[in-house]
Scaffold this active site. Structure first.
Site, mmCIF file in Angstrom:
data_model
loop_
_atom_site.group_PDB
_atom_site.id
_atom_site.type_symbol
_atom_site.label_atom_id
_atom_site.label_comp_id
_atom_site.label_asym_id
_atom_site.label_seq_id
_atom_site.Cartn_x
_atom_site.Cartn_y
_atom_site.Cartn_z
ATOM 1 N N HIS A 1 22.175 31.624 38.418
ATOM 2 C CA HIS A 1 22.449 33.058 38.489
ATOM 3 C C HIS A 1 23.951 33.300 38.376
ATOM 4 C CE1 HIS A 1 22.342 37.223 39.959
ATOM 5 N NE2 HIS A 1 23.243 36.888 40.854
ATOM 6 N N TYR B 1 39.888 37.813 37.659
ATOM 7 C CA TYR B 1 40.714 38.890 37.125
ATOM 8 C C TYR B 1 40.482 39.062 35.634
ATOM 9 C CZ TYR B 1 42.878 39.308 41.590
ATOM 10 O OH TYR B 1 43.068 39.529 42.926
ATOM 11 N N HIS C 1 43.163 31.269 48.526
ATOM 12 C CA HIS C 1 42.399 32.012 49.514
ATOM 13 C C HIS C 1 40.920 31.654 49.486
ATOM 14 C CE1 HIS C 1 42.214 35.354 46.277
ATOM 15 N NE2 HIS C 1 41.020 34.845 46.342
#
Lengths: 312, 247, 746
Positions: free
Chosen positions: C290, C472, C517
C-alpha cells in the site's frame, strides 16, 4: 506525433523497459525463487532473454545516430543566452554526472561510516579470535600487488588524455587520428578491466593466513606479514564480498566503478564503429565530447576510490 | 466510552504529566502544542471563511485592475511588511516550541546523570520480550530499603503473570529508578510503554538504554508493546509490567 | 403352570430384569476419573446422552502461541450445570493434548497408566476447577489441540440433573504457520488479482465481440484496428501523450493502492487472530505494498504526468529536451511496478514496510522472493525518476520561450523545478541503498548483516536522507497546483509571488537536513537530534508563508467557487491540519511518545491525501478541459468533493486519538480498547473509497458528454491557456512570447 528535431515515435523505450523487467524477474527468480526460495536456475533463461531485449532496445535507439553526419538542426533554439552557452546534450550530460556523484558519494560514505565505527586491527584493540571485531582493510591485501592498482590508475588517467586528444583531432579535421585515439582509449580501458579482474581473482582465491602466521606472545600488528600472506585469520579462505564488511564494501564500490568503466567501453565501441564508418571531423564531433565528459568522471571517481581502498 | 467522547478527548494520562523541566515540563509542551494548534487552525479557517463571505464573485462583477490575461505575466502583488510579519511570527512560535521541548528532552535523555536503583536486561527477539533478573544497585548512595531483600521479581515466580508470558512479565517496585538495557538478538524492535510515553528502539549490534522513575506513575498493570515493525507477530509482541507498592 | 408358560414367564422375567437393569444409571459414577476408552471417545455420556451447552468450559493460561519445551500451568474451570452440594461431588473432567505432556501437580488430578490424558480423582471431583501443568513440545511449529470434557454434577445419586460439555482449545507454536483454511490456498490479494483479471478478460471479450457484431468485422480486423490505435501510445515521445499515460497509470495504481488500503481497514475492523481475515504475514505485505504503491506508483507518476503535460506548455516549449528519454522514463514505470508486484505470484509480496528497515529486510524472515521483487522493481523506478529529473532540469533551464524568465514562470513550473533538484540529489542515494540491499539478499554481501558487524542504522540514514526530500517531492508540486488554482479562481495574481518562490526553494533546501526526525528513538547522537528538531520546526515558517499567501490571494479577490477551487480550499484546510501535526511530532519528547503509532499515520495521510491527492484531484478538474477540450460535470464534482472531504476527515481524524491512546502502527491486530474507534475509521474509510468512483465516472462521462471548453474556460494567465484545448500537435502554432502586465498597461 511530434516531428520536431527528428524525434519521431519509437518502440525502443518500450522494448528496453520490458527487457529490464525480464532481467530483474529472471535474476530474482534464479537466485531466490523455486520451491525452497534458494533459486530456480531455469530462470536464467528469462534473465538472458531480458538482456537481449535490453540490447535490442538500445540498438534500436542508436539507429538514429548511426546515420547522422552533422549536428545541424540538432539543437533547439535558446531564448535565454546564459543557458545557451553549451548544447542541450552537454547540459543533460552534466546533470546526469551530478546524479552519478550522488551514487558514488553514497557508496563511499557507507564505507567511511563503517571504517569510522569499527576499530582498526593495528590499533591494538581486542579483535576477537579471527580478528572479526576489527577492520582489516583491503589495502593490506593489495599492498603486495599494488603495482597493478598503480598501472590501472595511470591507464585510466592516460585514457582521459587520449579521449581529449581524439576530440582535438576531430576538431582539427583529422578523422583518422581521432579514430586512433579512440581506439587507444578503448585499449587502456580494457587493460584496466583485465587487470582488475585478475586482481579480484587473486584476492578471492588467496589464502591470507595459515598456521605459521600464529606467533604466540606477539601483538596483533606484529603477526602481520603481508609479503608472506599473513594478513588476517578472517581471510584465511580468501577475500570476497561475503567474507566480511571490508570485502563487501571493497567489491561493491570498486565493482560499481568497474561497471561504469564497462558501460563506457560499450559506448566507446559505438563511437569507434561510427568513427570507422563516417569519421569524426570539425563538423561532427560533439559525441566525443559527451563521451569524454562521462569518461573523465569515471576517472575522477577512480582518483577517490584508489586511495580510499588501495592505500587507506 | 461513547464514540463522540472518544473523538473529542484524548485519552492518555501520561502526556499530561508535568515531569521534567521548566515551562510545565512534558505536560506543558503537550498543552502548548494543543493550544497553538487550535489557534493556528482557527486562524486559517476563520480567514478562509471570511474570504469566502466577503469576496465572492457575482455575475456581472467588474474585474479588478490586476485581473489575469492569458499570455501575460500578472502584475506584482504583495505587501512586504505583512509578509515579513508572518515570517517573523511563526519563527518566534516554533523557536518557543523548540525551547520548551528542551527541558523534557534533557530529562528523558539525561540517563547518565542519574543513578539507577534497579537495572534490568531486556532482550528482544522475534517475537517476545525476555527480562533478565532485575539487579539492584547496592552501591547507590541512598539505596532503597528493599534493595537487599530482593522483593522485586522476574517472571515465573510472580503469580500475577500469565504463565504463557512467563518470559515477558516483570514486577518492579513503585518509587524506584529503573534502567532498562535493551538488546536485540535478531531484528529491530522498539521498547514501548504507551501509557507512560516511553519508547526506545532496540537495535541489534547496539546497546540502547531507557529508563523509568516509577515514582511518577501509579502502581498497577502496564503493557509493553513492540513499536518497530519486526515481522509476522509484531502486533502480538507484548509483555506485562507490574508496578507494585513495596510496603 | 405348564412348562410353556414357565418358559414364557422366565423369559419375561429375564427380559424385565434386563430392562430394569439397563435403565439404571450406566455403571457407577466415575469418581476416580475417566479411564475407559469409551468415555475418552464420547465424553461424559453417562451423565447425559449429549453435551449440554449450558456448561461452560474454560481453559485459562493457555498461550495463544507456546514456546518450545516451556511449562505452562493451566487452569480448567467448569461453570454452569446444576448447583452443587457443598463438600459433595461437583464435577469431573478429562483433558488430552495431541502434542506435549500433561502433568498433574496436585492431588486432585491424575494421569491413568498408559494414558496421555489427565482426569480427576476422588479428591478432585469435589471441585469444578483443576490446575495442572502442560509441557509444550520441543517443536515450536506445531498447532496443539486440547480436547476437554467437563462434567458438572449435583452430587446426588444418579445422573439426573447433571450436565457435561466438550471443548476444544488450541495453542500454536511461535513458528507455526496457521493454515488459512477458510480461504483455501489463495491469499486475499491473490483472489483480488484473479478476480480483476477475470473481469478485465470478460470486458475485453465483450468489447471485442461487440465491435465484431456492430461493425460486422472479423476478429483479426477488430484486433488490427485496436492495435492501430494502441501502437502510437507504445511509441510516442510527445510530452502530452506521455503525460496522459503517466496520469492514467498513476490513477490506476492509486485504485490498486486504495484496495490495499481497504484490505488494511477491513483487517482492522476488529481485533483478529492470525488468519481470521488475512494472515499476519499477508497483512504485513498489504501495508508494505500500500505504501510503496501510493508513493512510487501513484503519487509520483501523477505528478510527473502533470509536469510532463504542462511544463512545456507553461514555459512555451514544444516538448521536453529529451523526448525519447522521457518515453523511457515512462515505460520503466508500469514495468517496474509489475516487477514490484511479482511477489504476489510467488508466495507473498514484500513485507518489509515501505521503509524497508534492515536487518529485517536483508534477512531471512522477510518474504522471499517477494521482498527481492520489491527491491528490484524500485531500482527500475529509481532509474525512471532520475532520467525524468535530468530531462526536466535541462528543459526548464534551456527551453523557456521569450519573456519567460525564471522569475516569470508560473508557480506550478517553479514547484516542479525545485522538486526536480530534490529528485536529482535524493533518488540516486535510495537507488544505491536498494542495490546494497539487493546485494546483501542476492549476492551475500554483508552491508546489513548483524553477525558481520553490519549497522542497521546505516540503512535508516540512507533511506531517510532520500525519504524526507521524497515527501517534499510529492508535496511541492501540490503547492504549485494550489497556487495556480487559487490565483485563477480569485481572478487576481497570487499574493507575494517572489516569496512563494523563495519559500519553495527554502523548503527544498531544508528538506535535506531534517531527515533525522524519523530517527529520534534510535539512540543517535543527541546534538544531531537537537539540530534536527530545530530545523524541522523551522520548515513550518516557509510553509506557513505559503498558506498565508494563498489566503491573502483570496482577500480582495473575486472568488469563483467551481470544483477545482473547492478542492483547492479543502486541501488548504486538510494540509494545514497535517502540517500542524507535523510540528507536534517535531518536538522530540512528544515524538518519543507518538513515534511509530497512529498519530504519525494520521499526520502523513493528512498531508499526502489531504495535501497531494486532493490538490491533484483539483488539478484534474482544473486542467481536464485543457487536455480534452471538454468541461467536467460540476454537480458530480461537488458531490465528489463533499463525500471525499467529509469521509476523509471522518476516517483519518480519529487516528490522532487512537495514536495518542497508544495504538502502534503496522499492527495486524490490536488491543480491544481501540476497537470502537477502529470500527468507525473502517466504515468511513470504505465510504471515502467508494466516493472516488464518482470521480472516475465523471472523467469518463465528461469525455463523451462534456460541454465544449474553449481555450481558456477559467481565465487563467499562464501560457497553456493561450493555446487551443486540447493543444495542437506541436503545442503552439508558433513559439509564444510571454508579456509582462506592467508593460501591457502602457
Amino acid at each position: 506525433m511530434s516531428d520536431d528535431h527528428g524525434h519521431h515515435g519509437t518502440i525502443a523505450p518500450f522494448i528496453f523497459s520490458i527487457g529490464a523487467a525480464a532481467m530483474f524477474i529472471g535474476l530474482v527468480m534464479a537466485t531466490a525463487g523455486g520451491k525452497d526460495n534458494t533459486g530456480d536456475t531455469g530462470y536464467w533463461f528469462v534473465f538472458f532473454l531480458g538482456l537481449a531485449g535490453l540490447l535490442t532496445g538500445f540498438f534500436m535507439w542508436i539507429q538514429d545516430y548511426w546515420g547522422q553526419d552533422s549536428e545541424e538542426g540538432e539543437d533547439i533554439e535558446v531564448y535565454h543566452d546564459f543557458w545557451g552557452t553549451i548544447t542541450t546534450r552537454k547540459f543533460g550530460m552534466w546533470i546526469f554526472l551530478l546524479t552519478e556523484v550522488m551514487v558514488f558519494s553514497t557508496l563511499l560514505s557507507a564505507y567511511l561510516r563503517y571504517r569510522a565505527a569499527v576499530p582498526d586491527y593495528a590499533d591494538g584493540e581486542a579483535c576477537g579470535e579471527l580478528w572479526e571485531l576489527c577492520w582489516v582493510p583491503a589495502a593490506d591485501i593489495i599492498r603486495s600487488h599494488l603495482i597493478f592498482g598503480v598501472i590501472n590508475t595511470f591507464a585510466l588517467l592516460l585514457s582521459s588524455l587520449t579521449v581529449v586528444l581524439a576530440l582535438y583531432a576531430a576538431r582539427n579535421n583529422k578523422p583518422k587520428a581521432a579514430t586512433r585515439y579512440l581506439i587507444a582509449t578503448f585499449a587502456l580501458g580494457t587493460l584496466f578491466l583485465i587487470l582488475k579482474a585478475w586482481e579480484w581473482g587473486e584476492m578471492k582465491n588467496g589464502h591470507f593466513w595459515s598456521d605459521h602466521c600464529n606467533v604466540p606472545g606477539t601483538s596483533i600488528a606484529d603477526n602481520q606479514d603481508i609479503d608472506h600472506h599473513c594478513i588476517a585469520p578472517k581471510y584465511e579462505d580468501g577475500f570476497w564480498l561475503d567474507t566480511s564488511l571490508e570485502g563487501s564494501t571493497f567489491y561493491i564500490t570498486t565493482g560499481t566503478h568497474g561497471a561504469h568503466v564497462f558501460i563506457g567501453l560499450i559506448a566507446l565501441g559505438y563511437l569507434i564503429a561510427k568513427a570507422n564508418k563516417d569519421g569524426y571531423n570539425e563538423e561532427y564531433h560533439d559525441t566525443i565530447e559527451l563521451f569524454g565528459l562521462y569518461w573523465h568522471y569515471v576517472d575522477v571517481v577512480w582518483v577517490f576510490v584508489f586511495p580510499f581502498f588501495y592505500l587507506y | 466510552m461513547s464514540l463522540p467522547k472518544d473523538l473529542i478527548f484524548f485519552e492518555n494520562p501520561t502526556i499530561w504529566n508535568d515531569f521534567g523541566g521548566d515551562y510545565g515540563g512534558f505536560g506543558g509542551v503537550v498543552w502548548q502544542m494543543f493550544i497553538w494548534s487550535l489557534i493556528v487552525g482557527l486562524l486559517v479557517a476563520v480567514w478562509m471563511i471570511y474570504n469566502l463571505i466577503y469576496f465572492r464573485h457575482a455575475d456581472g462583477d467588474p474585474d479588478h485592475k490586476d485581473a489575469l490575461k492569458a499570455g501575460v505575466f500578472p502584475h506584482e502583488r504583495g505587501n512586504p511588511k505583512i509578509e515579513i510579519a508572518w515570517t517573523i511570527a511563526p519563527l518566534i512560535l516554533v523557536s518557543w516550541l523548540t525551547l520548551i521541548s528542551l527541558g523534557p528532552l534533557d530529562y528523558m535523555w539525561d540517563v547518565d546523570g542519574q543513578e539507577a536503583d534497579i537495572t534490568i536486561e531486556v532482550e528482544a527477539s522475534q517475537w517476545w520480550w525476555d527480562f533478565g533478573t532485575p539487579i539492584c544497585n547496592e552501591e547507590k548512595e541512598n539505596p532503597q530499603e528493599w534493595c537487599s531483600t530482593g522483593i522485586y521479581q522476574k517472571p515465573a515466580e510472580f503469580d500475577q503473570c500469565e504463565t504463557s508470558k512467563a518470559r515477558g512479565c516483570l514486577e518492579i517496585p513503585h518509587g524506584a529508578v529503573i534502567h532498562f538495557r535493551l538488546t536485540s538478538i535478531d531484528v529491530l524492535h522498539a521498547f514501548n510503554f504507551p501509557e507512560l510515553g516511553i519508547k526506545q528502539d532496540v537495535v541489534p549490534n547496539l546497546d540502547t538504554l531507557t529508563w523509568l522513575d516509577t515514582k511518577e506513575f501509579n502502581a498497577g498493570h502496564y503493557s509493553i508493546w513492540c513499536a518497530e515493525y519486526c515481522g509476522r507477530d509484531h502486533a502480538i509482541m507484548d509483555a506485562d509490567i507490574f508496578i507494585t507498592e513495596i510496603a | 403352570m405348564n412348562s410353556k408358560s414357565l418358559k414364557i414367564l422366565s423369559l419375561g422375567l429375564i427380559m424385565s430384569i434386563l430392562l430394569v437393569v439397563s435403565s439404571l444409571p450406566t455403571g457407577d459414577s466415575l469418581p476416580t476419573g475417566i479411564v475407559d476408552d469409551n468415555q475418552v471417545a464420547n465424553g461424559c455420556s453417562c451423565h447425559g446422552a449429549d453435551p449440554n451447552t449450558g456448561v461452560t468450559i474454560n481453559l485459562s493460561n493457555l498461550p495463544e502461541r507456546y514456546n518450545s519445551s516451556q511449562t505452562y500451568t493451566l487452569t480448567l474451570n467448569i461453570s454452569g450445570g446444576p448447583d452443587a452440594l457443598v463438600d459433595g461431588n461437583q464435577g469431573g473432567f478429562f483433558i488430552q493434548a495431541n502434542y506435549g505432556t500433561l502433568v498433574s501437580i496436585d492431588n486432585n488430578t491424575w494421569m491413568p497408566e498408559d494414558e496421555t490424558h489427565l482426569t480427576h480423582n476422588e479428591e478432585g471431583n469435589n471441585y469444578r476447577e483443576w490446575t495442572f501443568n502442560w509441557i509444550a513440545p520441543e517443536s515450536d511449529t506445531k498447532v496443539v489441540k486440547f480436547t476437554v470434557y467437563g462434567n458438572s454434577v449435583n452430587g446426588m445419586d444418579g445422573n439426573i440433573g447433571d450436565s457435561w460439555n466438550k471443548g476444544v482449545f488450541s495453542s500454536a507454536g511461535v513458528n507455526a504457520k496457521i493454515e488459512a483454511e477458510e480461504h483455501g490456498e489463495l491469499s486475499m490479494p491473490q483472489k483480488l488479482i484473479y478476480a480483476f483479471t477475470v473481469l478485465a478478460v470478460t470486458l475485453s471479450v465483450v468489447v471485442v465481440g461487440n465491435r465484431m457484431v456492430v461493425n460486422d468485422q472479423s476478429f483479426e480486423d477488430v484486433i488490427k484496428s485496436y492495435w492501430k490505435s494502441v501502437y502510437p501510445w507504445l511509441t510516442t515521445t510527445d510530452h502530452k501523450y506521455i503525460g496522459t499515460l503517466y496520469i492514467c497509470t498513476g490513477f490506476g495504481f492509486f485504485f490498486i493502492g486504495g484496495i490495499l488500503g481497504l484490505l488494511i481497514r477491513w483487517q482492522l475492523f476488529e481485533p483478529r487472530v492470525d488468519g481470521d481475515f488475512l494472515t499476519y504475514e499477508e497483512y504485513n505485505s498489504t501495508f508494505t505494498m500500500h505504501g510503496t504503491t501510493m508513493i512510487f506508483l501513484a503519487a509520483m507518476p501523477i505528478i510527473f504526468g502533470f509536469a510532463n503535460y504542462l511544463i512545456p506548455l507553461q514555459i512555451g516549449a514544444r516538448d521536453l529536451a529529451f523526448p525519447r528519454l522521457n518515453a523511457l522514463s515512462y515505460w520503466l514505470l508500469p514495468t517496474g511496478g509489475f516487477v514490484v508486484y511479482m511477489g504476489y505470484f510467488t508466495g507473498g509480496a514484500g513485507d518489509v514496510g515501505w521503509t524497508g528497515y534492515t536487518p529485517y529486510a536483508s534477512g531471512d524472515s522477510s518474504t522471499t522472493p517477494g521482498t527481492d521483487f520489491w527491491v528490484a522493481g524500485q531500482i527500475m523506478l529509481g532509474a525512471s525518476s532520475t532520467l525524468t529529473a535530468i530531462n526536466f532540469l535541462t528543459t526548464m533551464l534551456r527551453m523557456r520561450a521569450p519573456g519567460v524568465t525564471m522569475m516569470r514562470m508560473p508557480l506550478f513550473s517553479w514547484s516542479i523545478f525545485v522538486t526536480v533538484f530534490l529528485l536529482l540529489l535524493s533518488i540516486p542515494v535510495f537507488t544505491v541503498a536498494l542495490i546494497l540491499l539487493m546485494a546483501d539478499r542476492t549476492f551475500g554481501t554483508l552491508y546489513f548483516d548483524i553477525d558481520a558487524g553490519g549497522d542497521p542504522i546505516l540503512w535508516q540514514h540512507l533511506f531517510w536522507y532520500f525519504g524526507h526530500p521524497e515527501v517534499y517531492i510529492v508535496i511541492l508540486p501540490a503547492f504549485g497546483v494550489l497556487s495556480e488554482i487559487i490565483s485563477t479562481f480569485s481572478r487576481r495574481p497570487i499574493f507575494g509571488y517572489t516569496s512563494m518562490v523563495y519559500a519553495m526553494a527554502t523548503i527544498g533546501v531544508i528538506s535535506f537536513i531534517v531527515y533525522g526526525h524519523h530517527m529520534f528513538t534510535t539512540g543517535a547522537d543527541p546534538l544531531f537530534r537537537f539540530i534536527v528538531m530545530l530545523t524541522t520546526m523551522l520548515v513550518a515558517v516557509p510553509t506557513g508563508i505559503k498558506i498565508f499567501n494563498w489566503l491573502a490571494t483570496m482577500t480582495g479577490g473575486s472568488i469563483v467557487l467551481k470544483t477545482p477551487m473547492i478542492f483547492a480550499l479543502g486541501t488548504v484546510i486538510t494540509f494545514t491540519i497535517g502540517g500542524i501535526t507535523g510540528i507536534i511530532l517535531a518536538s522530540i519528547p512528544v515524538d518519543i511518545a507518538l513515534h511509530d503509532g497512529y498519530f504519525v499515520v494520521a499526520h502523513f495521510h493528512y498531508v499526502l491525501v489531504g495535501g497531494t491527492i486532493f490538490a491533484f484531484v483539483g488539478g484534474v478538474y482544473y486542467w481536464y478541459p485543457k487536455m480534452t477540450g471538454k468541461m467536467m460535470n460540476e454537480k458530480l464534482g461537488l458531490l465528489h468533493f463533499a463525500l471525499s472531504f467529509i469521509f476523509f476527515n471522518a476516517a483519518f481524524y480519529p487516528m490522532h486519538n487512537v495514536g495518542i491512546e497508544g495504538m502502534p502502527r503496522r499492527y495486524a491486530t490490536y488491543d480491544a480498547e481501540f476497537a470502537e474507534l477502529n470500527e468507525f475509521i473502517t466504515i468511513t474509510a470504505f465510504i471515502f473509497g467508494f466516493a472516488q468512483l464518482i470521480f472516475v465516472y465523471n472523467v469518463f462521462y465528461s469525455y463523451k458528454n462534456g460541454e465544449e471548453a474553449g481555450d481558456n474556460p477559467w481565465d487563467g494567465w499562464s501560457l497553456e491557456w493561450a493555446t487551443a484545448s486540447p493543444p495542437p500537435h506541436n503545442s503552439f502554432t508558433e513559439i509564444p512570447t510571454l508579456k509582462l502586465a506592467e508593460e501591457e498597461d502602457k
